[in-house]
Design a protein around this motif. Structure first.
Motif, short mmCIF file in Angstrom:
data_model
loop_
_atom_site.label_atom_id
_atom_site.label_comp_id
_atom_site.label_asym_id
_atom_site.label_seq_id
_atom_site.Cartn_x
_atom_site.Cartn_y
_atom_site.Cartn_z
N ALA A 388 0.76 -1.22 -0.09
CA ALA A 388 0.09 -0.13 -0.07
C ALA A 388 0.87 1.22 0.01
O ALA A 388 2.08 1.32 0.37
CB ALA A 388 -0.89 -0.02 1.08
N ALA A 389 0.26 2.48 -0.71
CA ALA A 389 1.11 3.71 -0.65
C ALA A 389 1.24 4.04 1.01
O ALA A 389 0.41 3.89 1.78
CB ALA A 389 0.09 4.75 -1.05
N PHE A 390 2.36 4.74 1.19
CA PHE A 390 2.76 5.25 2.49
C PHE A 390 2.57 6.67 2.52
O PHE A 390 3.12 7.32 1.74
CB PHE A 390 4.32 4.89 2.65
N ALA A 391 1.74 7.07 3.65
CA ALA A 391 1.33 8.69 3.81
C ALA A 391 2.70 9.28 4.30
O ALA A 391 3.23 8.79 5.38
CB ALA A 391 0.20 8.67 4.51
N ALA A 392 2.79 10.21 3.81
CA ALA A 392 3.97 11.40 4.28
C ALA A 392 3.46 12.87 4.00
O ALA A 392 2.89 12.93 2.85
CB ALA A 392 5.29 10.92 3.66
N PRO A 393 3.95 13.82 4.86
CA PRO A 393 3.53 15.29 4.60
C PRO A 393 4.43 15.93 3.68
O PRO A 393 5.54 15.67 3.58
CB PRO A 393 3.86 15.69 5.87
N ILE A 394 3.78 15.86 2.21
CA ILE A 394 4.49 16.76 0.93
C ILE A 394 5.65 15.78 0.71
O ILE A 394 6.76 16.66 0.85
CB ILE A 394 4.75 18.23 1.23
N PRO A 395 5.78 14.73 0.36
CA PRO A 395 7.07 14.09 0.24
C PRO A 395 7.62 14.50 -1.28
O PRO A 395 6.88 14.32 -2.17
CB PRO A 395 6.77 12.47 0.27
N VAL A 396 8.72 15.16 -1.14
CA VAL A 396 9.42 15.56 -2.53
C VAL A 396 10.82 14.90 -2.49
O VAL A 396 11.32 15.19 -3.68
CB VAL A 396 9.49 17.21 -2.53
N CYS A 397 11.23 14.15 -1.79
CA CYS A 397 12.49 13.40 -1.77
C CYS A 397 12.35 12.04 -0.95
O CYS A 397 11.98 12.29 0.23
CB CYS A 397 13.62 14.33 -1.45
N VAL A 398 12.81 11.03 -1.44
CA VAL A 398 13.01 9.74 -0.71
C VAL A 398 14.41 9.31 -0.88
O VAL A 398 14.75 8.94 -2.07
CB VAL A 398 11.75 9.05 -1.06
N LEU A 399 15.09 8.72 0.22
CA LEU A 399 16.42 8.25 -0.05
C LEU A 399 16.48 7.13 1.18
O LEU A 399 16.72 7.00 2.08
CB LEU A 399 17.35 9.17 0.85
N PRO A 400 16.33 5.80 0.19
CA PRO A 400 16.39 4.48 1.12
C PRO A 400 18.17 4.01 1.02
O PRO A 400 18.83 4.40 0.13
CB PRO A 400 15.73 3.62 0.00
N VAL A 401 18.36 3.53 2.03
CA VAL A 401 19.74 3.33 2.32
C VAL A 401 20.05 1.88 2.72
O VAL A 401 19.06 1.09 3.04
CB VAL A 401 20.48 4.14 3.33
#
Length: 401
Positions: A388-401
């Motif tokens: 399912a989609a993950f809710a986040a406040p105005i996500p404009v960048c995601v950095l998985p490590v």
């Protein structure tokens, strides 16, 4: 099952049976009981859950509905499931994030009129911690940053300021005052978006020899040489893109011989030959990021471009059309071909990125406030949504490590 057990009978016990000459006398019932015991043990033994990995989320803190700092999250590599683990407050408008080569320090822009960058210690057991003071970037609205491969300098693009900034990185990842700010000049044919220079990305080439800055306002890509002694940039070349195209981001082919420049204003991508010795780009004919005949309900603005680790597939996010375009890379990197366009699972996918393994693709949907996760098909490259989609406040960048 441990290495001291063989089909339900311990090695020590089996040895005793064999020593007594009884091993050959196991009855069929004994054997069935042994198999049943083995199955029961397998069912009872807990299956270790795959370790969760960290992810960081960029947002706007000064906009209604925005976050309060850098979002902290974790994801499962097998399922792609994202979960919030908190927030690092006190970092304003961290709209783009980058990690140091040793993965111990996270850097964030502060996208405001008085632009700044902040260092965060993350490579430790405890919670993230802001390091030292934020440093000014010498320009307005920094929107992208990257760490030079040597780990000694932070490079930042000031969008409204139309400039590129360099900060030295000291012991422990702490930032020093800017060592250089290079101002771009010029404009483009779009009066609303190209009235002046707008640096939108700054990144090192794969060999770490040159620094390339993509300028949307002037339809150009600048190549610089970074002096490792002074931390100053010296321009070596400038590539002219199609007038009015609005180049935004680029990604290099793993060979280092080609770069793919995504153009925000005309919804295209251009394959550019790259001379690694001279640092020069030679743009090819731009290709649409949408299928022929597509008529989006609103104007489309491609944003991010990312290439798979092996260089087989290229992905572009389409804001407006709300999709992810998949290109197959051909001719050793010299050509790309659009093969699919997949809904992004939200509205306005500003940033897309592959996890370090290259098996998960994350999309930050700015307007819908969601992050969606995909698993690209190994054969076709097409991203298939997982979970399912993950809710986040105005996500404009995601950095998985």
């Amino acid at each position: 099952m441990s290495d001291t057990t063989t089909r339900g009978v311990s090695r020590r016990g089996f040895g005793l049976l064999a020593g007594a000459g009884a091993a050959a006398a196991l009855t069929r019932g004994d054997a069935q009981a042994t198999v049943a015991l083995t199955r029961a043990d397998a069912q009872a033994a807990p299956t270790p859950a795959p370790a969760r990995r960290r992810a960081y989320l960029g947002t706007y803190t000064t906009q209604p509905g925005g976050g309060t700092g850098i979002g902290l999250a974790a994801y499962r590599p097998r399922s792609g499931e994202l979960a919030s683990t908190g927030v690092l407050p006190g970092v304003s408008n961290p709209s783009f994030l980058a990690l140091s080569p040793d993965r111990r320090t996270l850097y964030a822009v502060d996208e405001r009129a008085r632009g700044a960058v902040t260092a965060v210690r993350v490579g430790q057991a405890g919670p993230p911690e802001v390091l030292g003071e934020s440093r000014g970037t010498g320009g307005a609205d920094p929107c992208h940053l990257s760490v030079h491969p040597g780990g000694r300098f932070l490079l930042t693009a000031n969008y409204t300021g139309g400039s590129v900034c360099v900060h030295p990185i000291g012991r422990g990842g702490v930032l020093g005052e800017a060592s250089d700010v290079v101002q771009h000049t010029g404009s483009g044919p779009d009066p609303a978006r190209q009235e002046g220079p707008h640096a939108h990305m700054v990144v090192s080439d794969p060999g770490g020899r040159y620094v390339l800055a993509v300028d949307l306002g002037t339809d150009s890509v600048h190549t610089y040489r970074l002096d490792p002694r002074t931390g100053r940039l010296h321009e070596r070349a400038r590539a002219a893109m199609k007038p009015g195209a609005g180049p935004r981001h680029l990604a290099f082919h793993p060979s280092g011989s080609y770069a793919y420049v995504v153009n925000e204003l005309d919804s295209t991508i251009a394959v550019c030959a790259y001379d690694r010795r001279a640092g020069t780009l030679t743009p090819g004919a731009p290709l649409p990021t949408l299928p022929p005949g597509t008529e989006p309900t609103e104007r489309n603005y491609p944003a991010a471009v990312v290439i798979s680790p092996g260089g087989r597939f290229l992905y572009v996010s389409n804001r407006g059309h709300n999709s992810i375009a998949t290109f197959v890379v051909e001719c050793g990197g010299a050509a790309v071909r659009l093969v699919s366009v997949t809904p992004s699972g939200g509205s306005y996918p500003r940033h897309i990125v592959l996890d370090p393994s290259g098996t998960l693709l994350f999309a930050a949907n700015q307007k819908s406030g969601t992050v969606t996760v995909f698993r690209p098909d190994r054969a076709t490259g097409r991203p298939d949504p997982v979970g399912a989609a993950f809710a986040a406040p105005i996500p404009v960048c995601v950095l998985p490590v």
